[in-house]
Scaffold this active site. Sequence first.
Site, mmCIF file in Angstrom:
data_model
loop_
_atom_site.group_PDB
_atom_site.id
_atom_site.type_symbol
_atom_site.label_atom_id
_atom_site.label_comp_id
_atom_site.label_asym_id
_atom_site.label_seq_id
_atom_site.Cartn_x
_atom_site.Cartn_y
_atom_site.Cartn_z
ATOM 1 N N ASP A 28 0.827 -1.216 0.000
ATOM 2 C CA ASP A 28 0.000 0.000 0.000
ATOM 3 C C ASP A 28 0.855 1.257 0.000
ATOM 4 O O ASP A 28 0.467 2.292 -0.533
ATOM 5 C CB ASP A 28 -0.921 -0.009 1.237
ATOM 6 C CG ASP A 28 -2.168 0.835 1.032
ATOM 7 O OD1 ASP A 28 -2.319 1.416 -0.054
ATOM 8 O OD2 ASP A 28 -2.985 0.927 1.969
ATOM 9 N N HIS B 176 -7.791 -0.124 9.054
ATOM 10 C CA HIS B 176 -6.733 0.295 8.126
ATOM 11 C C HIS B 176 -6.894 1.801 7.900
ATOM 12 O O HIS B 176 -7.744 2.224 7.130
ATOM 13 C CB HIS B 176 -6.951 -0.516 6.839
ATOM 14 C CG HIS B 176 -6.070 -0.196 5.678
ATOM 15 N ND1 HIS B 176 -5.133 -1.086 5.196
ATOM 16 C CD2 HIS B 176 -5.996 0.878 4.854
ATOM 17 C CE1 HIS B 176 -4.538 -0.575 4.130
ATOM 18 N NE2 HIS B 176 -5.037 0.630 3.900
ATOM 19 N N CYS C 95 1.146 10.445 -1.196
ATOM 20 C CA CYS C 95 1.390 11.041 -2.506
ATOM 21 C C CYS C 95 1.137 12.544 -2.391
ATOM 22 O O CYS C 95 0.003 12.967 -2.227
ATOM 23 C CB CYS C 95 0.464 10.413 -3.531
ATOM 24 S SG CYS C 95 0.569 11.196 -5.131
ATOM 25 N N ASN D 166 -0.518 5.294 5.010
ATOM 26 C CA ASN D 166 -1.117 4.660 6.184
ATOM 27 C C ASN D 166 -0.511 5.250 7.448
ATOM 28 O O ASN D 166 0.547 5.869 7.401
ATOM 29 C CB ASN D 166 -0.803 3.161 6.189
ATOM 30 C CG ASN D 166 -1.419 2.433 5.026
ATOM 31 O OD1 ASN D 166 -0.819 2.323 3.976
ATOM 32 N ND2 ASN D 166 -2.614 1.958 5.203
HETATM 33 ZN ZN ZN Z 1 -4.818 1.700 2.081
#
Ligand code: ZN
Length: 307
Positions: free
Chosen positions: A15, A206, A239, A248
Amino acid sequence: MAEQRVTLVEVGPRDGLQYEQVFFPTPRKIELIDRLSASGLTRIEAASFVHPKAIPQMADASQVMHGIAKAPGVVYSALVPNLTGCQAALATPVDELALFVSASQTHNRKNVNQSVEESLAGLARVAALGREAGRRLRGYIVTAFGCPYEGLITRRQLTAILDAYAAMGVEEVSLGDTTGMGNPVQVARMAAWLLAGPWPLRVAFHFHDSRGLGLANVVAAYQAGIRVFDCSLGGVGGCPTAVGAAGNVDTLDLVNLFEEMGVATGVDFESLRQAALAMEKDLPSPLPSRTLRLGRPAWRPPAGRRA
Ligand code: ZN
């Protein structure tokens, strides 16, 4: 009393690195995962078998899965979007397949160009193939805490996906706050609802730290009974050019948070920190982690005195 320990699921190699602007070299991915394996982490999402045209950063998924030194007691996972990806993943020593679908129809269409129902039908075939091959199954619910296009996600939308995942034999569901829309009150309510529900699924949360609520959401979820958290080393994957696309919650920050709270993680902070410093050398910008440079608090109560 609930157990005073948590399981951290490291998703940085997937991720995190899939959103970096650069292609993180294959040997360095393998080195990173091997370092993560040595830190005490027991769950690592190592790769993604999506089409390389969609996510070129993950084009080396098979090489990575074959290249790593699998440590005993560590479960290695890979994201699989469809049957083609599943077959490629099953040709590697991956332990667990991670399926995904968006809670929001609009987000799912933008992501995989299918309705939620179409996605679930496809994932049921992937799950059957994975189970036949003796692999564990994890199911993500993307945008579970809110969708940038549709706003709030209803319990009815979540229920349909939870039912489908349970029917497929998924063992663990991970609810993703993909664009950082969740808040601690909502998270605690969601946790209570899920844990009281009928599904034979372990629940993981998450969080992405898009609006700085990542750690607050983790604490709220922990206090509500959640014991499995996804995180990425150093918070890799933010990003800077895409609105709301932060990485995360950082694994180092989570280890520090829980250990300071007296909750065991089983993870060695310092070896994880060295892994993050090594990874950062191949990234275009510094990692957003708070504890990477600061370290853990050095102060300890004098012997014989309690804090
Ligand atoms: Zn994610």
